[in-house]
Design a protein around this motif. Structure first.
Motif, PDB file in Angstrom:
ATOM      1  N   VAL A   1       0.857  -1.186   0.000  1.00 13.14           N
ATOM      2  CA  VAL A   1       0.000   0.000   0.000  1.00 13.14           C
ATOM      3  C   VAL A   1       0.893   1.235   0.000  1.00 13.14           C
ATOM      4  N   GLU A   2       0.725   2.078  -1.017  1.00 17.03           N
ATOM      5  CA  GLU A   2       1.453   3.334  -1.109  1.00 17.03           C
ATOM      6  C   GLU A   2       0.480   4.497  -0.958  1.00 17.03           C
ATOM      7  N   LEU A   3       0.840   5.454  -0.103  1.00 17.59           N
ATOM      8  CA  LEU A   3      -0.006   6.610   0.168  1.00 17.59           C
ATOM      9  C   LEU A   3       0.485   7.820  -0.611  1.00 17.59           C
ATOM     10  N   LYS A   4      -0.453   8.541  -1.233  1.00 19.87           N
ATOM     11  CA  LYS A   4      -0.130   9.771  -1.941  1.00 19.87           C
ATOM     12  C   LYS A   4      -1.106  10.851  -1.469  1.00 19.87           C
ATOM     13  N   ALA A   5      -0.548  11.912  -0.850  1.00 24.18           N
ATOM     14  CA  ALA A   5      -1.404  12.948  -0.268  1.00 24.18           C
ATOM     15  C   ALA A   5      -2.014  13.857  -1.324  1.00 24.18           C
ATOM     16  N   GLY A   6      -1.550  13.758  -2.573  1.00 23.72           N
ATOM     17  CA  GLY A   6      -2.092  14.594  -3.630  1.00 23.72           C
ATOM     18  C   GLY A   6      -2.869  13.783  -4.651  1.00 23.72           C
ATOM     19  N   ASP A   7      -2.996  14.339  -5.846  1.00 24.86           N
ATOM     20  CA  ASP A   7      -3.711  13.662  -6.927  1.00 24.86           C
ATOM     21  C   ASP A   7      -2.869  12.511  -7.477  1.00 24.86           C
ATOM     22  N   PHE A   8      -3.556  11.525  -8.040  1.00 29.69           N
ATOM     23  CA  PHE A   8      -2.853  10.428  -8.703  1.00 29.69           C
ATOM     24  C   PHE A   8      -2.124  10.939  -9.932  1.00 29.69           C
ATOM     25  N   LYS A   9      -0.891  10.445 -10.116  1.00 28.50           N
ATOM     26  CA  LYS A   9      -0.113  10.766 -11.308  1.00 28.50           C
ATOM     27  C   LYS A   9       0.359   9.458 -11.940  1.00 28.50           C
ATOM     28  N   PRO A  10       0.407   9.388 -13.265  1.00 31.76           N
ATOM     29  CA  PRO A  10       0.779   8.136 -13.942  1.00 31.76           C
ATOM     30  C   PRO A  10       2.106   7.552 -13.467  1.00 31.76           C
ATOM     31  N   GLU A  11       3.068   8.431 -13.098  1.00 35.90           N
ATOM     32  CA  GLU A  11       4.366   7.906 -12.672  1.00 35.90           C
ATOM     33  C   GLU A  11       4.291   7.132 -11.361  1.00 35.90           C
ATOM     34  N   HIS A  12       3.207   7.289 -10.599  1.00 32.10           N
ATOM     35  CA  HIS A  12       3.047   6.522  -9.361  1.00 32.10           C
ATOM     36  C   HIS A  12       3.000   5.020  -9.636  1.00 32.10           C
ATOM     37  N   THR A  13       2.452   4.637 -10.801  1.00 30.74           N
ATOM     38  CA  THR A  13       2.356   3.207 -11.103  1.00 30.74           C
ATOM     39  C   THR A  13       3.733   2.596 -11.319  1.00 30.74           C
ATOM     40  N   GLY A  14       4.674   3.388 -11.860  1.00 25.53           N
ATOM     41  CA  GLY A  14       6.031   2.872 -12.034  1.00 25.53           C
ATOM     42  C   GLY A  14       6.689   2.605 -10.697  1.00 25.53           C
ATOM     43  N   GLN A  15       6.465   3.499  -9.737  1.00 24.41           N
ATOM     44  CA  GLN A  15       7.059   3.316  -8.404  1.00 24.41           C
ATOM     45  C   GLN A  15       6.515   2.058  -7.730  1.00 24.41           C
ATOM     46  N   ILE A  16       5.186   1.886  -7.741  1.00 27.09           N
ATOM     47  CA  ILE A  16       4.630   0.730  -7.035  1.00 27.09           C
ATOM     48  C   ILE A  16       4.920  -0.564  -7.800  1.00 27.09           C
ATOM     49  N   SER A  17       5.051  -0.505  -9.129  1.00 23.16           N
ATOM     50  CA  SER A  17       5.456  -1.693  -9.899  1.00 23.16           C
ATOM     51  C   SER A  17       6.850  -2.151  -9.478  1.00 23.16           C
ATOM     52  N   PHE A  18       7.728  -1.176  -9.270  1.00 20.65           N
ATOM     53  CA  PHE A  18       9.084  -1.488  -8.809  1.00 20.65           C
ATOM     54  C   PHE A  18       9.033  -2.159  -7.437  1.00 20.65           C
ATOM     55  N   TYR A  19       8.206  -1.625  -6.525  1.00 21.58           N
ATOM     56  CA  TYR A  19       8.090  -2.210  -5.190  1.00 21.58           C
ATOM     57  C   TYR A  19       7.532  -3.631  -5.254  1.00 21.58           C
ATOM     58  N   LEU A  20       6.568  -3.859  -6.134  1.00 23.56           N
ATOM     59  CA  LEU A  20       5.998  -5.198  -6.274  1.00 23.56           C
ATOM     60  C   LEU A  20       7.050  -6.191  -6.781  1.00 23.56           C
ATOM     61  N   SER A  21       7.885  -5.759  -7.714  1.00 22.76           N
ATOM     62  CA  SER A  21       8.958  -6.628  -8.202  1.00 22.76           C
ATOM     63  C   SER A  21       9.909  -6.979  -7.063  1.00 22.76           C
ATOM     64  N   ALA A  22      10.213  -5.982  -6.214  1.00 23.06           N
ATOM     65  CA  ALA A  22      11.124  -6.216  -5.099  1.00 23.06           C
ATOM     66  C   ALA A  22      10.516  -7.194  -4.098  1.00 23.06           C
ATOM     67  N   VAL A  23       9.234  -7.023  -3.782  1.00 23.59           N
ATOM     68  CA  VAL A  23       8.569  -7.918  -2.830  1.00 23.59           C
ATOM     69  C   VAL A  23       8.500  -9.327  -3.393  1.00 23.59           C
ATOM     70  N   ASP A  24       8.155  -9.449  -4.667  1.00 24.58           N
ATOM     71  CA  ASP A  24       8.074 -10.782  -5.277  1.00 24.58           C
ATOM     72  C   ASP A  24       9.431 -11.474  -5.284  1.00 24.58           C
ATOM     73  N   SER A  25      10.494 -10.703  -5.418  1.00 20.40           N
ATOM     74  CA  SER A  25      11.826 -11.290  -5.476  1.00 20.40           C
ATOM     75  C   SER A  25      12.404 -11.568  -4.091  1.00 20.40           C
ATOM     76  N   LEU A  26      12.147 -10.670  -3.129  1.00 18.71           N
ATOM     77  CA  LEU A  26      12.828 -10.746  -1.841  1.00 18.71           C
ATOM     78  C   LEU A  26      11.976 -11.336  -0.715  1.00 18.71           C
ATOM     79  N   LEU A  27      10.665 -11.192  -0.774  1.00 17.37           N
ATOM     80  CA  LEU A  27       9.809 -11.607   0.342  1.00 17.37           C
ATOM     81  C   LEU A  27       8.847 -12.738  -0.005  1.00 17.37           C
ATOM     82  N   LYS A  28       8.407 -12.790  -1.219  1.00 12.02           N
ATOM     83  CA  LYS A  28       7.378 -13.740  -1.619  1.00 12.02           C
ATOM     84  C   LYS A  28       7.854 -15.186  -1.471  1.00 12.02           C
ATOM     85  N   HIS A  29       7.003 -16.015  -0.869  1.00 15.78           N
ATOM     86  CA  HIS A  29       7.279 -17.450  -0.775  1.00 15.78           C
ATOM     87  C   HIS A  29       6.890 -18.108  -2.098  1.00 15.78           C
TER      88      HIS A  29
END
Length: 362
Positions: free
Chosen positions: A261-289
């Motif tokens: 879950v990523e929090l953004k205090a302002g309006d949604f911007k398209p570049e936010h999806t790139g940031q959370i996609s990166f985090y999902l890749s990291a979680v899938d690689s480092l934490l996911k069973h």
């Protein structure tokens, strides 16, 4: 005095040192079985009570419609039943009118027996009072059964318009997740999320919202919905020797996956999806069973343009949901657990004004 002392001695456990092997496991098993038996007994009593009330309501309806009995017969019936069964509660005129309304709204005995009898009577009064259509009553009834909501939680979910918010987050689950995982993921997210319980103003910054969510994690988990388990805030991951921090990390027990879950205090911007996609890749690689499903991202923004959000997710290969959050005045935090007594029901009914009762039952 001697008799009291004798009773105290009788209640004192015999000292056994050491306890027999397996005693603690046996005791734990007994406690579980006793607790389960108590729950079953409570549910059985509630089931019989709800069915009885539905049957009484049906008979009142029948006699009033086919034999021309007037409304005053309910007052006479309430008096006579309380005289005949002084030890029983729940036979006030108001509660008898609720029985009539309950039967009038739920004509199928099969549905009452198989579904509605699982809910306490007080829940049914709430459904009748606060909802106008059968479709919405049935939806909230099913949700209350599935998630074991107390009456106060049911009220809160109705007042925060849960039905119209469920499954409404912008997402790309259909293209990124197999069915039925994609359907369950979609239904697990909502839009908007109501964060009134934080007591923050509309101009609260991301870190303030994040800190308040962790402080009120029980209420936040309730707002997120069934299945979410809190893992941590500002979760540290290292990628390529660099440090990154996830705002909030959850694990969904039904989806069997991590939820970032990523929090953004302002309006949604398209570049936010790139940031959370990166985090999902990291979680899938480092934490996911290996047995876990692909991790899911949830972007919580102050505002979003649905069309922009849909375009931003169109070519993304990571499952992401985008939703708004709303801040406002604090709501009551008392979430009463357990079945209310008939006395409590009677007390609340007696506090209603005659005009409220007439509006509900005319």
């Amino acid at each position: 005095m001697m008799e009291q002392d004798k009773n105290k001695l009788d209640d004192t456990p015999v000292a056994l040192t050491p306890l027999p092997a397996g005693y603690q496991d046996w005791l734990a098993s007994l406690k579980t079985r006793i607790h389960t038996a108590q729950q079953r007994a409570t549910l059985a009593v509630n089931r019989e009570l709800v069915l009885l009330y539905w049957q009484i309501g049906q008979e009142i309806l029948t006699r009033q419609s086919t034999q021309g009995w007037g409304a005053k017969v309910i007052d006479h019936l309430a008096h006579d039943l309380r005289v005949a069964f002084p030890e029983m509660k729940g036979f006030s005129p108001r509660n008898l009118k609720y029985m009539r309304t309950f039967a009038q709204n739920w004509g199928s005995s099969e549905f009452v027996q198989e579904v509605l009898a699982q809910l306490p009577w007080y829940h049914h009064i709430t459904l009748l009072d606060k909802l106008k259509t059968q479709a919405t009553r049935e939806w909230y009834a099913q949700q209350a059964i599935t998630h074991n909501w107390s009456r106060n939680v049911l009220v809160m979910q109705i007042e925060t318009n849960l039905m119209d918010r469920s499954g409404k987050a912008v997402n790309n689950f259909a293209q990124c997740l197999p069915a039925p995982q994609s359907d369950l993921a979609r239904e697990s997210l909502k839009d908007p999320y109501r964060l009134d319980f934080l007591g923050l103003g509309q101009d609260a910054q991301e870190r303030a919202v994040e800190a308040a969510l962790v402080e009120h994690i029980t209420q936040f988990l309730l707002e997120l919905g069934a299945g979410f388990a809190f893992v941590g805030k500002q979760v540290h991951v290292v990628v390529g020797g660099e440090d990154f921090y996830l705002d909030l990390l959850f694990y969904h027990l039904k989806l069997r996956c991590y939820v970032v879950v990523e929090l953004k205090a302002g309006d949604f911007k398209p570049e936010h999806t790139g940031q959370i996609s990166f985090y999902l890749s990291a979680v899938d690689s480092l934490l996911k069973h290996p047995d876990d499903q692909p991790s899911i991202g949830l972007l919580l923004c102050k505002n979003h343009n649905r069309i922009v959000a849909e375009y931003a997710l169109r070519d993304s290969h990571k499952p992401i949901g985008i939703a708004q959050y709303q801040l406002g005045d604090a709501i009551p935090s008392e979430l009463k657990i357990g079945l209310p007594t008939i006395e409590q029901i009677e007390q609340e009914l007696s506090n209603k004004t005659p005009s409220q009762d007439k509006a509900n039952h005319d």
